[in-house]
Design an enzyme around this catalytic site. Structure first.
Site, short mmCIF file in Angstrom:
data_model
loop_
_atom_site.label_atom_id
_atom_site.label_comp_id
_atom_site.label_asym_id
_atom_site.label_seq_id
_atom_site.Cartn_x
_atom_site.Cartn_y
_atom_site.Cartn_z
N ASP A 340 0.85 -1.16 -0.09
CA ASP A 340 0.07 -0.26 -0.06
C ASP A 340 0.61 1.45 -0.19
OD1 ASP A 340 -2.93 0.91 0.68
OD2 ASP A 340 -1.47 2.09 1.53
N ILE A 341 0.70 2.03 -1.14
CA ILE A 341 1.45 3.34 -1.42
C ILE A 341 1.36 4.24 0.38
CG2 ILE A 341 1.78 5.31 -2.62
CD1 ILE A 341 1.96 3.50 -4.94
N GLU A 384 -4.61 2.07 -3.62
CA GLU A 384 -3.29 2.48 -4.00
C GLU A 384 -2.74 1.19 -3.70
OE1 GLU A 384 -5.10 4.87 -0.34
OE2 GLU A 384 -5.66 4.39 -2.72
#
Length: 476
Positions: A340-341, A384
């Site tokens: 996960d960004i 994301e």
């Protein structure tokens, strides 16, 4: 002699028009013993019919004696057997006829025998209507009505003229050294005349090479010579101009004595039908191939994230189910890495969604370069959030891979709208066993990812053993 015997529906099998009248007379005269008085039978028949009848009596244990041999029978066979024994006929005709006579005497029923013989030169086939009769004294007699069916000449003419093929018989012409230099046409039917453009009278006894220069030019004559010399049949197809039309002919050349028989069959309609069918087949194959390609592309699109060209949620779930099945079959481990960004919402808010899309595409490219292209699977399952599926990989290997990716991502920056921005990500690793439940392993990886987020982001966390937690809502 090869007899064909009919004991029922005799009228339908007989070709002689007199057979019906003879059978009617016999039926009226036959007594309870199945025999008709021979004198009364002859009295019922006119002279022309009676001239075609033989009358025989038993002779000894196995022979028969000709009491009468009608003049029409003599004309049919070319010999007179009156006052002679059946056994005096050439074999095997004599034996075959004796067996027929014995059978009629024994069964006492009319019989129609159709006989064919290669021994008789003029008559190819004939039929005998054989009737059980009796003399005034009650002794057995056999009356046989004989009629020729076909002559060899009639048969050949009928076959040639009935054929839709052009047929010619040809005799070789040789030079003093014995080499075949030409051929003379001996017989030709009307169809051969049609194909050649020459009347039949000109074909017969004409030079094959002079009458068919086109076949000589097409090297058909060479095939004819090979048939004569090697005694082997040739079959092939040629294209010619016939009546100003493009015509395909199937040619057959068969050896015959010192020559050959050649036949021409028009297969133009069949040829073009086959060509059309082949074209249609190729068009259909191309259409099917195009349709399959479109279907494959649709399937790919339905399982692919358009922005990152990784698998979407549907595609990733299908890949995960396949891997769990393989893991169960081969008893091998696999691992998931949830990615996960960090602070992705901030990137969208500050730089815009277009900048966020460029970051997503760049991160997916980095992930692609880090995994095994022929084994590992990448999916984008959220805005994301990515997931890596690593077959045949234990948690230690998955942890090491996740750490390398984290370091590479943290070490580089991205050009967004002329500004360089740094991006980091959090990672959660879970190992799946052969009996792993699909949802459970995903929840385990998400729980580890959530732990990485809570621990300050930009780090890798391993799922707790047998993790079974509810998927949390992650804050970017």
């Amino acid at each position: 002699m090869i007899p064909t015997v009919h004991t029922s529906d005799i009228r339908d099998h007989a070709t002689a028009p007199e057979a019906g009248a003879i059978l009617d007379a016999f039926a009226e005269l036959a007594g309870e013993d199945g025999r008709a008085p021979v004198d009364a039978l002859f009295a019922r028949l006119d002279e022309a019919v009676a001239s075609g009848i033989e009358l025989l009596e038993p002779w000894g244990e196995d022979d028969w004696f000709y009491l009468r041999y009608g003049p029409a029978v003599t004309a049919t066979y070319g010999l007179d057997m009156a006052g002679r024994l059946v056994s005096e006929m050439p074999e095997p005709s004599a034996q075959a006829y004796r067996e027929l006579l014995h059978r009629v005497r024994r069964e006492r029923k009319p019989m129609l025998a159709v006989l064919q013989s290669l021994a008789v030169q003029r008559v190819r086939s004939w039929e005998k209507l054989i009737l059980p009769c009796k003399a005034p004294c009650g002794a057995d007699r056999i009356a046989t009505f004989v009629t020729a069916r076909l002559s060899r000449e009639d048969l050949l003419t009928a076959v040639l003229e009935a054929s839709q093929d052009g047929i010619m018989s040809v005799r070789a012409v040789r030079d003093p050294q014995g080499r075949v230099v030409d051929a003379v046409i001996v017989t030709a039917n009307q169809q051969a005349s049609e194909y050649s453009g020459h009347p039949v009278w000109r074909l017969v006894y004409g030079s094959f090479k002079a009458l068919f220069p086109g076949l000589v030019a097409r090297r058909v004559w060479e095939r004819c010579v090979r048939v004569i010399d090697e005694r082997a049949t040739e079959r092939f197809e040629i294209n010619i101009s016939h009546r100003r039309l493009d015509t395909w002919l199937r040619v057959t050349i068969v050896p015959l004595d010192d020559g050959f028989v050649i036949s021409f069959c028009d297969v133009t309609d069949l040829k073009y039908a086959l060509i059309e069918a082949e074209c249609s087949r190729e068009e259909l194959a191309a259409e099917i191939e195009q349709r399959l390609a479109l279907e494959q592309e649709l399937r790919r699109l339905s399982h692919t994230d358009e922005l990152t060209q990784t698998l979407n949620r549907r595609g990733f779930d299908a890949a995960l189910r396949r891997e769990i099945a393989l893991a169960g079959r081969y008893q091998r481990p696999f691992s998931l890495v949830a990615v996960d960004i960090d602070h992705f919402k901030r990137i969208n808010d500050v730089h815009g969604h277009a900048a966020g899309d460029r970051v997503l595409a760049a991160v997916s490219e980095l992930l692609r370069s880090a995994v095994r292209a022929d084994a590992d699977v990448i999916g984008r399952i959220g805005g994301e959030e990515f997931v890596l599926l690593l077959p045949s990989t234990r948690k230690e290997g998955a942890m090491a891979l996740a750490e390398r990716i984290r370091e590479r991502l943290a070490a580089q920056s991205f050009d967004v709208a002329g500004e360089r921005i740094a991006v980091s990500a959090s990672f959660g690793v879970a190992e799946g066993a052969p009996d792993t439940d699909e949802d459970a392993v995903l929840r385990a990886a998400d729980a580890a990812l959530y732990a990485a987020k809570r621990s300050g982001r930009n780090r890798v966390c391993l799922a707790r053993p047998a993790a079974d937690v509810v998927r949390p809502q992650l804050a970017s």
